[in-house]
Design a protein around this motif. Structure first.
Motif, PDB file in Angstrom:
ATOM      1  N   LEU A 177       0.807  -1.218   0.000  1.00 36.29           N
ATOM      2  CA  LEU A 177       0.000   0.000   0.000  1.00 36.29           C
ATOM      3  C   LEU A 177       0.841   1.269   0.000  1.00 36.29           C
ATOM      4  N   THR A 178       0.242   2.332  -0.489  1.00 35.87           N
ATOM      5  CA  THR A 178       0.866   3.645  -0.334  1.00 35.87           C
ATOM      6  C   THR A 178       0.634   4.097   1.108  1.00 35.87           C
ATOM      7  N   GLU A 179       1.389   5.078   1.532  1.00 37.98           N
ATOM      8  CA  GLU A 179       1.192   5.611   2.885  1.00 37.98           C
ATOM      9  C   GLU A 179      -0.218   6.170   3.043  1.00 37.98           C
ATOM     10  N   TYR A 180      -0.706   6.838   2.019  1.00 39.02           N
ATOM     11  CA  TYR A 180      -2.059   7.394   2.058  1.00 39.02           C
ATOM     12  C   TYR A 180      -3.074   6.290   2.325  1.00 39.02           C
ATOM     13  N   PHE A 181      -2.987   5.223   1.557  1.00 40.55           N
ATOM     14  CA  PHE A 181      -3.954   4.136   1.672  1.00 40.55           C
ATOM     15  C   PHE A 181      -3.812   3.432   3.021  1.00 40.55           C
ATOM     16  N   TYR A 182      -2.580   3.209   3.447  1.00 36.30           N
ATOM     17  CA  TYR A 182      -2.331   2.558   4.733  1.00 36.30           C
ATOM     18  C   TYR A 182      -2.958   3.367   5.872  1.00 36.30           C
ATOM     19  N   HIS A 183      -2.690   4.657   5.882  1.00 35.27           N
ATOM     20  CA  HIS A 183      -3.200   5.489   6.976  1.00 35.27           C
ATOM     21  C   HIS A 183      -4.700   5.745   6.853  1.00 35.27           C
ATOM     22  N   LEU A 184      -5.219   5.728   5.647  1.00 40.01           N
ATOM     23  CA  LEU A 184      -6.671   5.796   5.467  1.00 40.01           C
ATOM     24  C   LEU A 184      -7.321   4.566   6.113  1.00 40.01           C
TER      25      LEU A 184
END
Length: 183
Positions: free
Chosen positions: A61-68
């Protein structure tokens, strides 16, 4: 709990330095958007031992997706859920796994998401960030950090193996439904 928070902090710091902020820059985790998300998550009690996204998923995952995904938790369908969202939920079994926003989970009209299969989840996933970014109970610092991470999302996506997000959706689907009532 303290050990868990320390691991979470190391996890976010490692993510920030491993992936950088796009363009090869290496951000120290205190200046990285995910730092705000980490601070916010430490303030929230852990609602469920059953985690939706694990450290091992970061490779997919991207960081955005992970943290989302960290803004969501597993929920179970209840009779009260049947009466919401325009009556589209008449065929869902009690106890069926879904996703719920951690920020408004305690509100009477908490936002919950239920899909009939993993492909539907993947195809309509845009509802999730849309809710989190509009959620009245989601702290502004979390919204801002997610917005900041979204700016490097495309660059990070291009570096991930093709199909990695689909692999994650399948993993998450299994986690969501491993405790569903069978029968």
């Amino acid at each position: 709990m303290e050990h868990h928070q320390k691991l979470q902090q190391e996890d976010i710091a490692a993510s920030a330095t491993e992936r950088g902020g796009g363009g090869g820059d290496s951000y120290h985790h205190h200046h990285h958007p995910s730092h705000h998300l980490h601070q916010q998550q430490q303030q929230q009690p852990v609602q469920d031992d059953h985690q939706l996204v694990l450290g091992e998923d970061k490779l997919l995952l991207t960081e955005y997706f992970y943290h989302l995904m960290r803004q969501l938790r597993v929920c179970r369908f209840s009779e009260n859920d049947r009466k919401t969202r325009g009556g589209k939920r008449e065929n869902i079994s009690i106890g069926y796994g879904g996703l719920q926003c951690v920020h408004c989970a305690s509100a009477p009209n908490a936002r919950k998401f239920f899909w009939s299969n993993v492909d539907r989840l993947a195809n309509s996933f845009a509802e999730i960030p849309s809710h989190v970014l509009k959620c009245r109970r989601c702290p502004q610092s979390v919204k801002q950090a997610l917005s900041d991470l979204k700016t490097i999302h495309s660059a990070q996506m291009s570096k991930l193996p093709r199909g990695s997000q689909k692999v994650f959706f399948r993993r998450m689907w299994r986690r969501l439904h491993e405790e569903d009532p069978h029968g």
